[in-house]
Design an enzyme around this catalytic site. Structure first.
Site, PDB file in Angstrom:
ATOM      1  N   GLU A 173      20.844  18.023  40.194  1.00  0.00           N
ATOM      2  CA  GLU A 173      20.369  19.710  39.422  1.00  0.00           C
ATOM      3  C   GLU A 173      19.282  20.265  40.641  1.00  0.00           C
ATOM      4  OE1 GLU A 173      16.911  21.430  37.174  1.00  0.00           O
ATOM      5  OE2 GLU A 173      18.275  20.356  36.120  1.00  0.00           O
ATOM      6  N   ASP A 175      16.766  23.044  41.498  1.00  0.00           N
ATOM      7  CA  ASP A 175      16.326  23.764  41.370  1.00  0.00           C
ATOM      8  C   ASP A 175      15.976  24.672  42.870  1.00  0.00           C
ATOM      9  OD1 ASP A 175      16.154  23.248  38.789  1.00  0.00           O
ATOM     10  OD2 ASP A 175      14.426  22.114  38.717  1.00  0.00           O
ATOM     11  N   GLU A 178      11.824  28.629  40.455  1.00  0.00           N
ATOM     12  CA  GLU A 178      11.002  27.996  39.534  1.00  0.00           C
ATOM     13  C   GLU A 178      10.082  29.180  39.053  1.00  0.00           C
ATOM     14  OE1 GLU A 178      12.684  24.714  36.562  1.00  0.00           O
ATOM     15  OE2 GLU A 178      11.220  24.299  38.032  1.00  0.00           O
TER      16      GLU A 178
END
Length: 625
Positions: A173, A175, A178
């Site tokens: 994963e 990101d 965010e």
């Protein structure tokens, strides 16, 4: 002879071909990395509805336990993907793995009450390496909601997760951003809307067990915090990541904000947009190690009209194998004497799916070629760097190559219509030679000129040995000899930038405990000198900021000129080094998040530098003529 024949034959083909400028990610310049856009993971959301051939709304793999993802909460409107959060008390079946108060047990289905619904979409197509960019506007409500743009794999468990060539990865994963999480140091000292997170998550197999690798316990490898010079709620900004086999690098508005080695992020991932709940709208359940709904704080005001994130576009590119010369105008605007070597900085990108191979060129190669109207006449000089084929360097980087111009015929002695050009090249692992999109031409080779050039004969980097603590800095000094050398330009590099990094001013920053070497190299003559750096651990704990210094304190610029401010947060080992920049008159001068001032119009302006911790400020007076 084989190499020379290959150079002649392949360069003749390359220099006769014209290359169109491709659409490229924000912040990248024409003539550098070549990009191929991938339509299956790109969308400008102008069709009026969510394209079911590209996107899945409220995917089942994103079944969270603190709110509900609902297909109705993600839709296309006015050329944007809109993801909204609604206050909607409802019951749904939930697979609860902590139904008995013990985390991680076999799940049982329960009817759980939830208080909010939100939206999430992911791409049908998957990708691994490449460049992912989206233009996003944040959400008005703060704190409580977090717009997110991210990549994740959903094919676990992988049958080959115990394979060391797969790095034991069972989940990847990334990101990309965010926004507005309001969650950084502690529950009582949370970030404001300017703070954003760009983190990494993974699940790997260790000793036969699946183990989560999270950012906060592994900050050096997986956590990246960035404080933006803008409020993301007020306008659209671009957020991007490049995932390479060796590194992951994040960008905001085309400016690099951080980079990490790529250890576990090699699984096919889906492009994802979502808006999660944070802070007071949910509550953390320590026994179950998860976020749960919060029945004690149900807020309906502002939902959904102030709870909408917007995505103007998402684009995905593959980098194609590329090579280019840095600061190209320098070479066409300078006369080079044949009494000195020509030192040229060459940048390269192996491509998202390829790398620099030894092939016929044995690494990045630079050629000085003679041309005429028909094309290549001959390769006059050549230099190469075999180290660019090593595992550490083969994916992308920069090398300085030196061409020996001794004995090279002067430009004005060439036959009529003949001229010199610089042409970098390398062999790609895709089996093809890779050339610059266009050669740098014409290159002027002269004799002794007016006799005013004073060549560099050496350089000394001091101190020869020094130590620095993690997150602290130390200054190195390079001394060029002779003192009146014409070109005093140098560049620095660290043998291990994960231990200690160095900037163009010779400032070394300790990154983690260990030892490495820092090298300075002169532009003229490529003379080098080294310093041994030892990085020691800090004593730990939180160190507050006590002040900030900025140089220069006064700037005089011409229109279009740029100048990077030097910022020193005091003390150098303060725990929070973040600062913000603001211009009193953006029509005269603007400043980016790295402190680079750009002159926009005649007049005066004041640049204010402010520390996030403590709010200490310094100002710089700018005059644009």
């Amino acid at each position: 002879m084989k190499l020379r024949y290959l150079l002649l034959s392949t360069l003749a083909v390359a220099i006769s071909s014209a290359h169109a400028s491709p659409v490229r990610p924000t912040g990248f310049h024409p003539g550098e990395v070549r990009w191929q856009e991938l339509g299956d993971k790109s969308d400008d959301f102008t069709s009026g509805s969510l394209n079911p051939a590209k996107w899945v709304s409220a995917p089942a793999s994103l079944n969270v336990g603190a709110w509900t993802f609902d297909p109705a909460n993600a839709y296309v409107q006015d050329g944007n993907l809109v993801i909204e959060t609604t206050q909607d008390t409802h019951i749904r079946r939930f697979a609860d793995s902590c139904w008995d108060g013990v985390a991680g047990g076999p799940p049982q289905f329960v009817d759980r009450e939830f208080y909010y619904k939100s939206g999430a979409v992911h791409s049908i197509a998957k990708g691994v390496y490449g460049f992912y960019e989206a233009k996003i506007k944040g959400v008005e409500i703060f704190p409580g909601l977090s717009p997110a743009f991210w990549l994740y794999s959903d094919d676990h468990p992988y049958d080959d997760r115990n394979d060391p060539t797969k790095q034991y990865v069972d989940y990847s994963e990334i990101d990309i951003v965010e926004l507005q999480q309001a969650d950084w140091r502690s529950p009582t000292d949370y970030d404001d809307q300017y703070d954003m997170d760009h983190n990494l998550h993974a699940r790997v197999e260790e000793n036969g067990q699946i183990v989560w690798k999270r950012p906060k316990p592994n900050p050096e490898a997986q956590l990246l915090h960035y404080r933006a010079p803008f409020d993301p709620r007020l306008d659209f900004h671009t957020y991007a990541v490049e995932n390479r086999p060796d590194r992951i690098t994040w960008y905001v508005d085309g400016v690099e904000v951080g980079s990490k080695p790529n250890k576990w992020w090699h699984r096919p991932m889906r492009v994802t947009f979502s808006q999660g709940l944070r802070r007071h709208l949910i509550k953390y359940n320590p026994d179950c190690q998860r976020a749960d709904p919060n029945p004690d704080n149900i807020i309906s005001e502002g939902f959904p009209e102030k709870a909408r994130m917007k995505v103007n576009y998402v684009k995905t590119w593959k980098a194609q194998p590329s090579v280019w010369i840095e600061d190209q105008d320098r070479y066409t605007g300078t006369a080079f004497p044949n009494t000195q070597p020509m030192n040229v900085s060459v940048n390269y990108h192996g491509g998202s799916d390829y790398f620099v191979d030894s092939g016929n060129y044995d690494g990045i190669t630079l050629n000085l070629i003679e041309k005429n109207a028909s094309g290549l006449v001959q390769v006059v000089r050549s230099s190469n760097d075999p180290s660019t084929t090593s595992d550490a360097n083969k994916y992308a980087g920069k090398t300085t190559l030196s061409l020996n111009l001794s004995g090279v015929k002067l430009s004005d002695q060439l036959p009529n219509g003949h001229y010199y050009a610089l042409a970098p090249v390398f062999s790609s692992s895709n089996g093809n030679p890779i050339y610059a999109q266009s050669p740098i031409e014409p290159i002027q080779i002269t004799g002794n000129g007016d006799g005013n050039d004073v060549p560099v004969t050496g350089v000394e980097l001091t101190p020869k040995t020094t130590s620095v603590k993690v997150n602290e800095t130390v200054k190195l000094t390079s001394t060029i000899t002779p003192y009146n050398a014409s070109d005093k330009g140098v560049y620095y590099y660290s043998d291990d930038s994960d231990i200690a990094s160095i900037n163009n001013s010779g400032i070394v920053t300790g990154k983690k405990k260990g030892s490495t070497y820092v090298t300075v190299t002169t532009n003229d003559g490529a003379y080098t000198s080294q310093s041994a750096i030892t990085v020691t651990e800090t004593s730990g704990g939180w160190t507050p900021v006590t002040g900030v210094e900025v140089t220069p304190s006064n700037l005089s610029l011409t229109l279009g000129q740029k100048k990077l401010l030097n910022i020193s947060v005091i003390p150098s080992h303060a725990s929070n080094q973040s600062v913000t920049f603001q211009s009193s008159n953006p029509t005269v001068a603007i400043v980016n998040a790295q402190g680079q001032v750009t002159a926009k119009g005649k007049g005066t302006a004041t640049i204010t530098v402010k520390t996030k911790n403590g709010g200490f400020t310094k100002t710089v007076n700018v005059t644009v003529k």
